[in-house]
Design an enzyme around this catalytic site. Structure first.
Site, mmCIF file in Angstrom:
data_model
loop_
_atom_site.group_PDB
_atom_site.id
_atom_site.type_symbol
_atom_site.label_atom_id
_atom_site.label_comp_id
_atom_site.label_asym_id
_atom_site.label_seq_id
_atom_site.Cartn_x
_atom_site.Cartn_y
_atom_site.Cartn_z
ATOM 1 N N GLY A 250 5.014 -9.287 4.393
ATOM 2 C CA GLY A 250 4.333 -9.164 5.675
ATOM 3 C C GLY A 250 3.369 -7.997 5.706
ATOM 4 N N ASP A 251 3.752 -6.886 5.072
ATOM 5 C CA ASP A 251 2.865 -5.728 4.983
ATOM 6 C C ASP A 251 1.625 -6.062 4.164
ATOM 7 O OD1 ASP A 251 4.630 -3.873 6.379
ATOM 8 O OD2 ASP A 251 5.901 -4.015 4.609
ATOM 9 N N ARG A 252 1.834 -6.797 3.064
ATOM 10 C CA ARG A 252 0.698 -7.167 2.223
ATOM 11 C C ARG A 252 -0.237 -8.103 2.981
ATOM 12 N NH1 ARG A 252 -3.041 -6.233 -0.064
ATOM 13 N NH2 ARG A 252 -3.660 -6.714 -2.193
#
Length: 455
Positions: A250-252
């Protein structure tokens, strides 16, 4: 680009080692820890990803004054950090991995803290950003009213991507995109549902509730659903990848989305870029591979984010058999499909070594290939029997085979051992070269001639 990440940080710790015995005290594995790795988590992980991509990453956050905060500051070295006091212990999440598999996670200092204050320096750091990512991890920073007012004002001129958290603050109105995963979206919307239908229903509710320009619901292996006011929802399919740990995906996604929007891409195009980036991140090993030395590999096409070497290694680690085959596959036909399906049945994964465009021209002349290598690789990857594609530029696949070291190398047709120089190479590490039946009635040359006749 100058990308500002504002949000909560934490310290991630990985303890890893082998687990070949059970504890005498209880039926649990004993992990002989041989490696300890630490990294910044939460908003810190997003900033590190952006820095690794070559962007100027500025992290706006709050930090404690305990020993864990010192370790966290060390993991943020090289990133511009504008931090105020958190007034709370540093959250630490410790994962124990046995032979590469997660066993348990311990969380320390993760109780809900009071909402921290926001300093003038923190607010000033938001100015002149090409994009802002609000990385909410439920620690309260994004609930600060002064910060929220500043972020809402920025939405008129700067793309703001808001990655929400179930225990976090509401996104401010006007942000370019909010990026909940499917479970979060359903929870935020107060709905029950699954899959694309559930994502579309939740996104419709959240668009109206949050007042954002778009809601992008990430759906794991099923891709992402992009919803914007007045438009039908668009589903962005996810590349097929093999991954054991989805942590950090999700961060990526959020970091790649913000970069795309800052570059002037449309929301759906930026979402496509972000989906591919998240898949490539997981296929390369996810957070566990961040910061480690990576060996140069033969050229990989970003068709579906799969890394052939990673697929081969994971298959071996699981005790499976690696099968590989090769060719130009210029016009994919039934003969190819039958050969590939037969090859896949010989083991636990099938990797196709694909001649590059330059390699095909050298072998078959200037008028070939008919289909460029990106499309050939995508067509092969779409076949259920193909687990990964590796593109090589040499006339013959020996170098690619040497890097893969397959247990079985497959050729279609009738060959003697002396006709295949790669057979000796494969046998040098104990592998086998085998053939599967070739269908002479099907060939790329005949298919190309037939197409030429019909214009």
């Amino acid at each position: 680009m100058r990308i500002v990440v504002v949000g909560d940080v934490l310290l991630d710790t990985d303890l890893s080692g082998g687990a070949g015995r059970l504890s005498p005290d209880a039926p649990v594995p004993v992990v002989d820890v041989d490696a300890v790795r630490r990294r910044a988590g939460g908003a810190g992980l997003v900033a590190r990803m952006l820095q690794a991509d070559g962007h100027e990453a500025v992290l706006v956050t709050v930090l404690g004054d305990d020993a864990a905060a010192g370790l966290l500051r060390a993991e943020l070295e090289g990133i511009t950090v504008i931090a105020g006091p958190s007034g709370a212990p540093t959250p630490v999440k410790t994962r124990v991995r046995a032979s590469g598999q997660p066993v348990v996670r311990f969380d320390e200092g993760c109780a809900t803290p009071p909402v921290p204050g926001c300093t003038a320096d923190m607010l000033a750091a938001l100015e002149d950003a090409d994009a802002v990512i609000a990385a909410d991890y439920g620690r309260g920073l994004l609930a600060d009213e002064e910060l929220r007012v500043r972020l809402e004002a920025l939405t008129a001129s700067t793309p703001v991507v808001w990655d929400p958290h179930p225990a976090g603050a509401r996104p401010v109105p006007g942000v370019a995109a909010v990026t909940p995963n499917l479970g979060e979206a359903l929870r935020f919307a107060g709905l029950a549902g699954t899959g694309t239908t559930g994502a579309a229903s939740a996104a419709e509710v959240l668009l109206a509730d949050w007042g954002s320009r778009a809601v992008i619901v990430t759906m794991g292996e099923h891709g992402a659903l992009v919803a914007a006011s007045g438009l039908l929802p668009q589903v962005v399919p996810a590349p097929r990848v093999t991954a054991t740990d989805p942590c950090g995906a999700g961060d990526r996604f959020a970091s790649a989305l913000a970069v795309g929007l800052a570059a002037g891409m449309t929301t759906d195009s930026a979402a496509q870029q972000a989906t591919e980036a998240a898949a490539q991140f997981l296929a390369a090993g996810g957070v566990g591979a961040m910061g480690g030395r990576r060996e140069d590999a033969p050229r990989q096409l970003p068709v579906d984010g799969l890394d052939a070497l990673t697929v081969a290694q994971r298959t071996r680690d699981a005790g499976g058999t690696v099968v590989a085959t090769g060719g130009c596959f210029d016009l994919l036909h039934a003969g190819h499909a039958r050969t590939l399906a037969a090859a896949r049945r010989l083991g636990d994964c099938l990797i196709v070594c694909l001649n590059s465009d330059e390699s095909v021209r050298g072998l078959k002349g200037e008028h070939r290939p008919i289909i460029k290598q990106e499309d050939r690789a995508e067509l092969l990857s779409a076949l259920e029997c193909v687990d990964a594609v590796l593109v090589f530029g040499e006339p013959t696949p020996e170098n690619a085979i040497s890097r893969l070291q397959p247990d079985i190398w497959v050729k279609g047709g009738d060959y003697a051992a002396e006709d295949l120089p790669e057979a000796a190479l494969v046998s040098s590490w104990g592998g086998r070269t085998v053939t599967v039946p070739y269908i002479p009635a099907r060939s790329t040359t005949k298919l190309a001639a037939a197409l030429a006749r019909v214009g």
